[in-house]
Design a protein around this motif. Structure first.
Motif, PDB file in Angstrom:
ATOM      1  N   THR A 135      26.315  24.563  25.496  1.00 40.96           N
ATOM      2  CA  THR A 135      25.331  25.342  26.254  1.00 40.96           C
ATOM      3  C   THR A 135      24.155  24.481  26.696  1.00 40.96           C
ATOM      4  O   THR A 135      23.640  24.644  27.807  1.00 40.96           O
ATOM      5  N   TYR A 136      23.738  23.549  25.845  1.00 36.69           N
ATOM      6  CA  TYR A 136      22.614  22.679  26.208  1.00 36.69           C
ATOM      7  C   TYR A 136      22.971  21.783  27.395  1.00 36.69           C
ATOM      8  O   TYR A 136      22.181  21.645  28.344  1.00 36.69           O
ATOM      9  N   VAL A 137      24.167  21.196  27.360  1.00 37.40           N
ATOM     10  CA  VAL A 137      24.587  20.298  28.447  1.00 37.40           C
ATOM     11  C   VAL A 137      24.741  21.076  29.749  1.00 37.40           C
ATOM     12  O   VAL A 137      24.299  20.622  30.818  1.00 37.40           O
ATOM     13  N   ARG A 138      25.343  22.265  29.681  1.00 41.80           N
ATOM     14  CA  ARG A 138      25.529  23.062  30.892  1.00 41.80           C
ATOM     15  C   ARG A 138      24.184  23.483  31.495  1.00 41.80           C
ATOM     16  O   ARG A 138      23.996  23.416  32.713  1.00 41.80           O
ATOM     17  N   ILE A 139      23.260  23.910  30.656  1.00 37.00           N
ATOM     18  CA  ILE A 139      21.939  24.308  31.162  1.00 37.00           C
ATOM     19  C   ILE A 139      21.182  23.091  31.695  1.00 37.00           C
ATOM     20  O   ILE A 139      20.462  23.182  32.693  1.00 37.00           O
ATOM     21  N   LEU A 140      21.353  21.941  31.040  1.00 32.03           N
ATOM     22  CA  LEU A 140      20.714  20.714  31.523  1.00 32.03           C
ATOM     23  C   LEU A 140      21.232  20.346  32.909  1.00 32.03           C
ATOM     24  O   LEU A 140      20.453  19.985  33.806  1.00 32.03           O
ATOM     25  N   SER A 154      12.358  28.822  34.314  1.00 35.34           N
ATOM     26  CA  SER A 154      13.117  29.648  33.378  1.00 35.34           C
ATOM     27  C   SER A 154      14.312  28.885  32.816  1.00 35.34           C
ATOM     28  O   SER A 154      14.654  29.017  31.635  1.00 35.34           O
ATOM     29  N   VAL A 155      14.967  28.091  33.649  1.00 29.58           N
ATOM     30  CA  VAL A 155      16.104  27.295  33.172  1.00 29.58           C
ATOM     31  C   VAL A 155      15.644  26.257  32.162  1.00 29.58           C
ATOM     32  O   VAL A 155      16.299  26.021  31.143  1.00 29.58           O
ATOM     33  N   SER A 156      14.501  25.631  32.432  1.00 32.15           N
ATOM     34  CA  SER A 156      13.958  24.639  31.496  1.00 32.15           C
ATOM     35  C   SER A 156      13.601  25.278  30.161  1.00 32.15           C
ATOM     36  O   SER A 156      13.848  24.699  29.096  1.00 32.15           O
ATOM     37  N   LYS A 157      13.027  26.499  30.201  1.00 33.85           N
ATOM     38  CA  LYS A 157      12.706  27.200  28.955  1.00 33.85           C
ATOM     39  C   LYS A 157      13.973  27.511  28.174  1.00 33.85           C
ATOM     40  O   LYS A 157      14.001  27.393  26.947  1.00 33.85           O
ATOM     41  N   ALA A 158      15.020  27.912  28.886  1.00 36.12           N
ATOM     42  CA  ALA A 158      16.293  28.202  28.216  1.00 36.12           C
ATOM     43  C   ALA A 158      16.858  26.944  27.565  1.00 36.12           C
ATOM     44  O   ALA A 158      17.399  26.985  26.456  1.00 36.12           O
TER      45      ALA A 158
END
Length: 305
Positions: free
Chosen positions: A205-210, A222-226
């Motif tokens: 999840t961290y890599v995908r959001i990154l 918001s994406v950075s907060k996630a």
């Protein structure tokens, strides 16, 4: 003979003083934790908007789970320090609660990371199970998964005919109640499997959001907060995994320090169970901007009174 009696009395006195000091350190620490948890739970119950968000519902579930885990661990610690014996009918449920809540924590962290993933990638087509009014289905599933392994573990244990489950007092410790090496190995393998799967989920999840953060040029806040939230879940998982370092610290202490077994057990309990469980929900709770504002108002109101 008189010298031996005096020496025995001094040893007993020192041991009693040591137990009192350890208990006086653990109990206030645990009370502070309960106060922080009580404040956060009161805020959640008092403000409906928190209970309408899946992320906060999962966080409340984590608070309750960590409270039960610490409560059962502190009780087991006090029984160990006081050399208190319990009948198996009372001891086994306490051990099951302690083990189940310990294994439940990484599952909750993985679920909270997946919730952030779903919120970022499927904001308009969120699966029904992740809605705030259906999130209890996922919570019950986590509870079932975490409870089934310790229940099976204690169900298949070898029963000593000389031990009456209802009346025979025993020391309430997992290694004494379930002394089978196979069961100990299965328990360790299960815990490692839990933490490995959760670590993979959090990393995914961290890599995908990154990667999503780099793609988007708008709403990056918001994406950075996630992303930071998922990273925090990884740190919480690392705190939980400190419990697995206790065998290593025991070996090091035995090799280089002449500590008594109860002192080693106390060191491991305080450093690798009590403190991580205390820090994990507190850090997450005070990091959240909305929750932090209400916590500040609550403490200011208490101080002004």
């Amino acid at each position: 003979m008189q010298n031996l009696t005096e020496l025995s009395g001094n040893v007993t006195s020192n041991n009693s003083l040591s137990v009192i000091i350890k208990v006086c350190v653990v109990i206030p620490f645990f009370c502070v934790f309960l106060c922080c948890i009580a404040v956060m739970l009161h805020i959640f119950v008092s403000h409906r908007q928190f209970m309408d968000t899946s992320r906060y519902i999962l966080f409340v579930y984590m608070l309750i789970n960590d409270t039960l885990q610490l409560l059962s661990s502190v009780l087991l610690f006090l029984f160990f320090m006081g050399r208190v014996k319990l009948a198996l009918v009372y001891c086994i449920p306490l051990l099951i609660i302690s083990t189940a809540t310990f294994q439940n924590t990484p599952l909750i962290l993985a679920t909270m990371s997946l919730e952030r993933y779903v919120a970022i990638f499927y904001p308009l087509q969120c699966p029904v199970a992740w809605h705030s009014d259906r999130i209890w289905i996922i919570i019950l599933s986590l509870l079932l998964i975490s409870c089934i392994f310790p229940i099976i573990d204690h169900s298949i244990r070898k029963h000593d005919p000389a031990v009456d489950i209802r009346s025979t007092p025993v020391f309430c410790h997992a290694t004494l109640v379930n002394s089978s090496e196979i069961q100990t190995l299965i328990k360790a393998a299960t815990s490692i499997l839990f933490f490995t799967v959760v670590a993979v989920i959090i990393l995914f999840t961290y890599v995908r959001i990154l990667l999503e953060t780099r793609k988007l040029r708008q709403d990056t806040d918001s994406v950075s907060k996630a992303m930071h939230t998922v990273l925090l879940h990884g740190f919480q998982l690392l705190l939980c995994m400190l419990a697995f370092t206790s065998p290593i610290t025991e070996r090091v202490i035995v090799l280089y320090f002449n500590w008594r077994p109860e002192n080693i057990a106390y060191f491991n309990f305080f450093c690798f169970i009590l403190i991580p469980r205390f820090l994990s929900p507190v850090i997450y709770g005070f990091r959240d901007q909305s929750l932090r504002g209400y916590i500040r108002k609550h403490f200011c109101a208490v101080v002004t009174k």
